[in-house]
Structure formats: structure tokens, C-alpha cells
Design a protein around this motif. Structure first.
Motif, PDB file in Angstrom:
ATOM      1  N   GLY A   1     161.780  71.545  57.281  1.00  0.00           N
ATOM      2  CA  GLY A   1     161.666  72.610  56.291  1.00  0.00           C
ATOM      3  C   GLY A   1     160.729  72.328  55.139  1.00  0.00           C
ATOM      4  O   GLY A   1     160.487  73.202  54.310  1.00  0.00           O
ATOM      5  N   GLU A   2     160.167  71.114  55.050  1.00  0.00           N
ATOM      6  CA  GLU A   2     159.278  70.806  53.926  1.00  0.00           C
ATOM      7  C   GLU A   2     157.873  71.372  54.131  1.00  0.00           C
ATOM      8  O   GLU A   2     157.247  71.826  53.186  1.00  0.00           O
ATOM      9  CB  GLU A   2     159.206  69.291  53.674  1.00  0.00           C
ATOM     10  N   PHE A   3     157.365  71.305  55.355  1.00  0.00           N
ATOM     11  CA  PHE A   3     156.014  71.786  55.649  1.00  0.00           C
ATOM     12  C   PHE A   3     156.015  72.669  56.891  1.00  0.00           C
ATOM     13  O   PHE A   3     156.781  72.440  57.817  1.00  0.00           O
ATOM     14  CB  PHE A   3     155.051  70.609  55.921  1.00  0.00           C
ATOM     15  N   ALA A   4     155.115  73.627  56.896  1.00  0.00           N
ATOM     16  CA  ALA A   4     154.822  74.399  58.104  1.00  0.00           C
ATOM     17  C   ALA A   4     153.429  73.982  58.549  1.00  0.00           C
ATOM     18  O   ALA A   4     152.479  74.069  57.773  1.00  0.00           O
ATOM     19  CB  ALA A   4     154.870  75.890  57.803  1.00  0.00           C
ATOM     20  N   GLY A   5     153.313  73.478  59.760  1.00  0.00           N
ATOM     21  CA  GLY A   5     152.019  73.138  60.322  1.00  0.00           C
ATOM     22  C   GLY A   5     151.577  71.698  60.148  1.00  0.00           C
ATOM     23  O   GLY A   5     150.507  71.336  60.606  1.00  0.00           O
ATOM     24  N   LEU A   6     152.364  70.863  59.503  1.00  0.00           N
ATOM     25  CA  LEU A   6     151.987  69.465  59.303  1.00  0.00           C
ATOM     26  C   LEU A   6     152.835  68.600  60.229  1.00  0.00           C
ATOM     27  O   LEU A   6     154.037  68.459  60.006  1.00  0.00           O
ATOM     28  CB  LEU A   6     152.189  69.061  57.842  1.00  0.00           C
ATOM     29  N   HIS A   7     152.180  68.025  61.249  1.00  0.00           N
ATOM     30  CA  HIS A   7     152.916  67.258  62.249  1.00  0.00           C
ATOM     31  C   HIS A   7     152.378  65.847  62.458  1.00  0.00           C
ATOM     32  O   HIS A   7     153.118  64.972  62.896  1.00  0.00           O
ATOM     33  CB  HIS A   7     152.904  67.987  63.602  1.00  0.00           C
ATOM     34  N   THR A   8     151.107  65.640  62.186  1.00  0.00           N
ATOM     35  CA  THR A   8     150.478  64.347  62.478  1.00  0.00           C
ATOM     36  C   THR A   8     149.838  63.764  61.223  1.00  0.00           C
ATOM     37  O   THR A   8     149.695  64.454  60.200  1.00  0.00           O
ATOM     38  CB  THR A   8     149.387  64.497  63.552  1.00  0.00           C
ATOM     39  N   ARG A   9     149.412  62.522  61.335  1.00  0.00           N
ATOM     40  CA  ARG A   9     148.700  61.887  60.221  1.00  0.00           C
ATOM     41  C   ARG A   9     147.370  62.585  59.961  1.00  0.00           C
ATOM     42  O   ARG A   9     146.942  62.693  58.811  1.00  0.00           O
ATOM     43  CB  ARG A   9     148.471  60.406  60.501  1.00  0.00           C
ATOM     44  N   VAL A  10     146.733  63.053  61.001  1.00  0.00           N
ATOM     45  CA  VAL A  10     145.485  63.799  60.821  1.00  0.00           C
ATOM     46  C   VAL A  10     145.762  65.100  60.067  1.00  0.00           C
ATOM     47  O   VAL A  10     145.000  65.475  59.168  1.00  0.00           O
ATOM     48  CB  VAL A  10     144.786  64.064  62.175  1.00  0.00           C
ATOM     49  N   ASP A  11     146.849  65.786  60.403  1.00  0.00           N
ATOM     50  CA  ASP A  11     147.241  66.991  59.669  1.00  0.00           C
ATOM     51  C   ASP A  11     147.426  66.675  58.185  1.00  0.00           C
ATOM     52  O   ASP A  11     146.986  67.441  57.326  1.00  0.00           O
ATOM     53  CB  ASP A  11     148.567  67.564  60.197  1.00  0.00           C
ATOM     54  N   ALA A  12     148.087  65.566  57.894  1.00  0.00           N
ATOM     55  CA  ALA A  12     148.352  65.186  56.502  1.00  0.00           C
ATOM     56  C   ALA A  12     147.059  64.873  55.761  1.00  0.00           C
ATOM     57  O   ALA A  12     146.878  65.277  54.600  1.00  0.00           O
ATOM     58  CB  ALA A  12     149.308  63.999  56.460  1.00  0.00           C
ATOM     59  N   LEU A  13     146.164  64.165  56.422  1.00  0.00           N
ATOM     60  CA  LEU A  13     144.874  63.843  55.812  1.00  0.00           C
ATOM     61  C   LEU A  13     144.071  65.119  55.575  1.00  0.00           C
ATOM     62  O   LEU A  13     143.491  65.325  54.499  1.00  0.00           O
ATOM     63  CB  LEU A  13     144.110  62.876  56.716  1.00  0.00           C
ATOM     64  N   TYR A  14     144.068  65.983  56.547  1.00  0.00           N
ATOM     65  CA  TYR A  14     143.389  67.277  56.438  1.00  0.00           C
ATOM     66  C   TYR A  14     143.958  68.097  55.278  1.00  0.00           C
ATOM     67  O   TYR A  14     143.214  68.634  54.451  1.00  0.00           O
ATOM     68  CB  TYR A  14     143.537  68.023  57.773  1.00  0.00           C
ATOM     69  N   PHE A  15     145.287  68.187  55.195  1.00  0.00           N
ATOM     70  CA  PHE A  15     145.920  68.953  54.121  1.00  0.00           C
ATOM     71  C   PHE A  15     145.564  68.368  52.753  1.00  0.00           C
ATOM     72  O   PHE A  15     145.307  69.104  51.800  1.00  0.00           O
ATOM     73  CB  PHE A  15     147.437  69.000  54.309  1.00  0.00           C
ATOM     74  N   THR A  16     145.526  67.044  52.655  1.00  0.00           N
ATOM     75  CA  THR A  16     145.180  66.388  51.394  1.00  0.00           C
ATOM     76  C   THR A  16     143.765  66.754  50.963  1.00  0.00           C
ATOM     77  O   THR A  16     143.531  67.098  49.802  1.00  0.00           O
ATOM     78  CB  THR A  16     145.298  64.853  51.533  1.00  0.00           C
ATOM     79  N   VAL A  17     142.824  66.688  51.890  1.00  0.00           N
ATOM     80  CA  VAL A  17     141.434  67.007  51.566  1.00  0.00           C
ATOM     81  C   VAL A  17     141.273  68.490  51.234  1.00  0.00           C
ATOM     82  O   VAL A  17     140.568  68.849  50.281  1.00  0.00           O
ATOM     83  CB  VAL A  17     140.492  66.576  52.710  1.00  0.00           C
ATOM     84  N   VAL A  18     141.941  69.349  51.972  1.00  0.00           N
ATOM     85  CA  VAL A  18     141.875  70.789  51.704  1.00  0.00           C
ATOM     86  C   VAL A  18     142.459  71.093  50.325  1.00  0.00           C
ATOM     87  O   VAL A  18     141.901  71.893  49.566  1.00  0.00           O
ATOM     88  CB  VAL A  18     142.599  71.589  52.814  1.00  0.00           C
ATOM     89  N   THR A  19     143.551  70.433  49.969  1.00  0.00           N
ATOM     90  CA  THR A  19     144.151  70.620  48.648  1.00  0.00           C
ATOM     91  C   THR A  19     143.229  70.070  47.563  1.00  0.00           C
ATOM     92  O   THR A  19     143.018  70.711  46.525  1.00  0.00           O
ATOM     93  CB  THR A  19     145.534  69.943  48.579  1.00  0.00           C
ATOM     94  N   LEU A  20     142.662  68.894  47.796  1.00  0.00           N
ATOM     95  CA  LEU A  20     141.742  68.275  46.843  1.00  0.00           C
ATOM     96  C   LEU A  20     140.537  69.172  46.591  1.00  0.00           C
ATOM     97  O   LEU A  20     140.082  69.331  45.461  1.00  0.00           O
ATOM     98  CB  LEU A  20     141.284  66.909  47.370  1.00  0.00           C
ATOM     99  N   ALA A  21     140.039  69.777  47.641  1.00  0.00           N
ATOM    100  CA  ALA A  21     138.864  70.644  47.528  1.00  0.00           C
ATOM    101  C   ALA A  21     139.223  72.053  47.059  1.00  0.00           C
ATOM    102  O   ALA A  21     138.333  72.886  46.899  1.00  0.00           O
ATOM    103  CB  ALA A  21     138.146  70.718  48.875  1.00  0.00           C
TER     104      ALA A  21
END
Length: 159
Positions: free
Chosen positions: A81-101
Motif C-alpha cells: 500500500g505504500e507505492f503503486a508501480g514500484l517493484h524493483t530497484r530499477v523502479d526505485a532509482l527511476y522514481f528517485t530521478v523522476v522526482t529529483l527532476a
């Protein structure tokens, strides 16, 4: 490169919902340490301390910060229930960069309160520490270019 390899090799499955106090404490301590190192590099660059190499260190600390937040997101995503669509380390890295940008595609979204709190923390951390570091780095590079141009002009007799 080493930071990226470490990110994929760290045993992050031992953090997250099973050990929330340890996870938040570790995140807090690492972010404080990175912020202190960033501020030291900013200071060294602003006072132009001889022998300082803030360009390299600041860039490495920014990369480290991205990976720290990605690791935190990945660990937190283990909690249902914490995230929708975040399943892998790559997803987490991607989300971090998208948020940063500040792009925010919407394919990964923080749903739970802890995930939203972490996203807000990343945004605030970026505003304060990463922006200060990047601004200082940009200013230092600009000043170096101006000095070199002035030196070249003096050598060529173009005062």
C-alpha cells in the motif's frame, strides 16, 4: 560506478517494514552525513581552499544521495500500500530521478503516508542541499572559465 554497483548489491531486503525504526534511523544518519559533507564542499569551494576538489566530490555526493533515496524507496515499497508501480530497484532509482527532476510521469506514485513523507523529504533535501551544491559547483566552473579567459587575454596582449 561503485555507488551504482553497491546500490544493487546492498542487502536492502533487511530494511523496510520489518524494521521501520532501524530503516528510518539509518536513512536519517546517512542523509545527515551526506549533507554535512556537501556543506563542507560548498564551503571549501566558496572560500577557494587550495587543493580542494569540490567538483568531483560534490558530483559523487549527489550521485550517492540519489542512490540513498532510491534504496529507501525500494525498502519502503516492501510495505503493501505504500507505492503503486514500484517493484524493483530499477523502479526505485527511476522514481528517485523522476522526482529529483520534478518530472512526475505518474506511473509510480506514493500512496501511503510513509511513502509520501519520504517523497516530501527528498524534495526538501534536493531544494536545500543538492541545489546549493549544484549552484556552488556551477559558480566555481564559471569562475574558472572566466579566469582562464582573462589569463589567455593577458598572454595575448588583449587587455
Amino acid at each position: 560506478m561503485a555507488v551504482g554497483v553497491a546500490y544493487f548489491l546492498l542487502p536492502l531486503d533487511h530494511l523496510g517494514p520489518g524494521r521501520p525504526v532501524l530503516s528510518w534511523l539509518l536513512l536519517t544518519l546517512v542523509l545527515i552525513a551526506v549533507a554535512a559533507l556537501l556543506l563542507r564542499q560548498v564551503r571549501d569551494a566558496l572560500v577557494e581552499r587550495p587543493g580542494a576538489r569540490p567538483g568531483l566530490v560534490i558530483a559523487l555526493l549527489i550521485v550517492l544521495t540519489v542512490h540513498v533515496f532510491a534504496a529507501a524507496y525500494y525498502a519502503l515499497a516492501k510495505q503493501p500500500g505504500e507505492f503503486a508501480g514500484l517493484h524493483t530497484r530499477v523502479d526505485a532509482l527511476y522514481f528517485t530521478v523522476v522526482t529529483l527532476a520534478t518530472v512526475g510521469y505518474g506511473d509510480i506514485t506514493p500512496r501511503g503516508q510513509a511513502a509520501r513523507t519520504l517523497a516530501v523529504l527528498q524534495i526538501l533535501y534536493t531544494f536545500v542541499f543538492l541545489t546549493a551544491a549544484a549552484t556552488t559547483l556551477t559558480r566555481r566552473v564559471r569562475d574558472m572559465v572566466v579566469r582562464r579567459t582573462e589569463q589567455d587575454d593577458r598572454r595575448e596582449g588583449r587587455d
